[in-house]
Design a protein around this motif. Structure first.
Motif, short mmCIF file in Angstrom:
data_model
loop_
_atom_site.label_atom_id
_atom_site.label_comp_id
_atom_site.label_asym_id
_atom_site.label_seq_id
_atom_site.Cartn_x
_atom_site.Cartn_y
_atom_site.Cartn_z
N LEU A 195 2.98 17.67 -3.67
CA LEU A 195 4.40 17.77 -2.98
C LEU A 195 5.00 16.34 -3.70
N THR A 196 6.29 15.99 -3.36
CA THR A 196 6.73 14.98 -3.84
C THR A 196 6.95 14.05 -2.52
N THR A 197 6.79 14.76 -1.30
CA THR A 197 6.81 14.01 0.06
C THR A 197 5.73 14.05 0.62
N PRO A 198 5.02 13.30 1.55
CA PRO A 198 5.89 12.18 2.16
C PRO A 198 5.87 10.91 1.42
N LYS A 199 6.92 10.11 1.98
CA LYS A 199 6.91 8.71 1.31
C LYS A 199 6.77 7.72 2.40
N ILE A 200 5.55 6.96 2.23
CA ILE A 200 5.08 6.12 3.11
C ILE A 200 4.61 4.76 2.31
N VAL A 201 5.20 3.63 2.84
CA VAL A 201 4.75 2.26 1.99
C VAL A 201 4.38 1.35 3.22
N ARG A 202 3.34 0.75 2.91
CA ARG A 202 3.01 -0.34 3.88
C ARG A 202 3.20 -1.70 3.33
N LEU A 203 4.03 -2.71 3.64
CA LEU A 203 4.13 -3.82 3.16
C LEU A 203 3.74 -4.86 4.03
N VAL B 217 1.62 -9.88 8.65
CA VAL B 217 2.14 -8.68 9.22
C VAL B 217 2.29 -7.33 8.50
N THR B 218 2.45 -6.40 9.17
CA THR B 218 2.66 -5.09 8.44
C THR B 218 3.96 -4.43 8.80
N VAL B 219 4.96 -4.43 7.65
CA VAL B 219 6.12 -3.58 7.66
C VAL B 219 5.95 -2.10 7.17
N LEU B 220 6.11 -1.10 8.08
CA LEU B 220 5.60 0.33 7.66
C LEU B 220 7.06 1.04 7.36
N VAL B 221 7.24 1.41 6.21
CA VAL B 221 8.51 2.20 5.82
C VAL B 221 8.04 3.59 5.47
N ASP B 222 8.55 4.77 6.28
CA ASP B 222 8.09 5.90 5.98
C ASP B 222 9.69 7.05 6.02
N GLU B 223 9.57 7.89 5.21
CA GLU B 223 10.69 8.63 5.32
C GLU B 223 10.56 9.92 5.93
N ARG B 224 11.28 10.54 7.06
CA ARG B 224 11.23 11.61 7.78
C ARG B 224 12.44 12.42 7.74
N GLY B 225 12.56 13.59 8.58
CA GLY B 225 13.84 14.30 8.37
C GLY B 225 15.05 13.66 8.85
N ASP B 226 14.73 12.61 9.66
CA ASP B 226 16.22 12.22 10.30
C ASP B 226 16.65 10.68 9.61
N GLY B 227 15.73 10.36 8.61
CA GLY B 227 16.04 9.08 7.87
C GLY B 227 14.83 8.11 7.57
N VAL B 228 15.05 7.01 6.81
CA VAL B 228 13.73 6.27 6.69
C VAL B 228 13.50 5.29 7.85
N HIS B 229 12.23 5.22 8.39
CA HIS B 229 11.98 4.59 9.54
C HIS B 229 11.32 3.35 8.89
N PHE C 144 1.10 -1.35 -0.23
CA PHE C 144 0.19 0.01 0.04
C PHE C 144 0.97 1.21 -0.06
N ASP C 145 0.68 2.04 -0.98
CA ASP C 145 1.47 3.30 -0.85
C ASP C 145 0.92 4.32 -0.39
N HIS C 146 0.62 4.43 1.05
CA HIS C 146 0.07 5.56 1.48
C HIS C 146 0.62 6.88 1.22
N GLY C 147 1.75 7.07 0.84
CA GLY C 147 2.37 8.35 0.66
C GLY C 147 1.84 8.90 -0.67
N ALA C 148 1.48 8.12 -1.38
CA ALA C 148 0.76 8.48 -2.75
C ALA C 148 -0.33 9.36 -2.46
N VAL C 149 -1.30 8.71 -1.68
CA VAL C 149 -2.52 9.36 -1.52
C VAL C 149 -2.14 10.92 -0.62
#
Length: 211
Positions: free
Chosen positions: A82-90, A114-126, A70-75
């Motif tokens: 904008l080009t951010t934020p970038k958030i993907v749920r796997l 299970v869910t692995v959430l990947v999201d880009e923030r100011g301090d890196g990719v969480h 799921f590309d939550h960031g795209a929504v």
């Protein structure tokens, strides 16, 4: 109706690599089996052994497979332009692992895959994951918890793949630096990668009166 409140352990790491590279590393380490394909395999399998063989063919080197993305960031980006934020749920897992938990604790079906959430923030990719063992702990079944802990280990090792690869590269750089009289530079993010966040999460279950 009953409400049960319990504590969830959240495993999280932060990467300094680009968002796309982190997601690619995760997806490269797991197999692929879309839900439609899995449904077809389930229907075509005449026995459990045949179903197990179909699943084993599609798991990656980690023993896990990717079911959905799921590309939550795209929504969010669609709204802002904008080009951010970038958030993907796997959505990642293994039906055979789910089976072993659900045979002891049916509620495990609420959490697997299970869910692995990947999201880009100011301090890196969480990269974040709620530990399955903490989700099943309130039910008190040690057989299911043992399976859940093994699943947690697989997922956490998956999230640390990025750091393992960079740690090896850093070590190579250190060795080369020592040979040339220089000072190798280790990646501090590897040493401080792992953090644990805990939050209380209520679980609500409803049943008919008299059940």
């Amino acid at each position: 109706m009953s409400i049960r409140r319990f504590e969830i352990e959240r495993f999280s790491v932060t990467s300094s690599r680009p968002f796309e590279a982190v997601v690619a590393t995760l997806k490269d380490a797991v197999g692929r089996l879309a839900l439609v394909e899995f449904a077809n395999a389930f229907k075509q399998a005449g026995t459990f052994a045949e179903l197990q063989e179909a699943i084993d063919r599609n798991v990656g080197k980690t023993g896990l497979m990717l079911f959905m993305e799921f590309d939550h960031g795209a929504v969010l980006r669609k709204e802002t332009g904008l080009t951010t934020p970038k958030i993907v749920r796997l959505v990642i897992g293994n039906p055979l692992v789910m089976k072993e938990m659900a045979k002891h604790v049916p509620e495990a079906g609420s959490y697997a895959p299970v869910t692995v959430l990947v999201d880009e923030r100011g301090d890196g990719v969480h990269l974040s994951y709620d530990r399955m063992a903490s989700l099943l702990a309130p039910y008190g079944n040690m057989e299911a918890i043992a399976v859940a802990r093994d699943l947690d280990s697989k997922i956490e090792n998956l999230l640390l793949l990025d750091f393992s690869a960079r740690s090896e590269m850093d070590q190579i750089g250190n060795d080369r630096g020592q040979k040339t009289g220089g000072r190798g530079r280790a990646n501090d993010n590897v040493m401080n990668a792992v953090g644990y966040e805990k939050s209380a999460m209520p679980e609500t279950r409803s049943s008919k009166q008299g059940d």
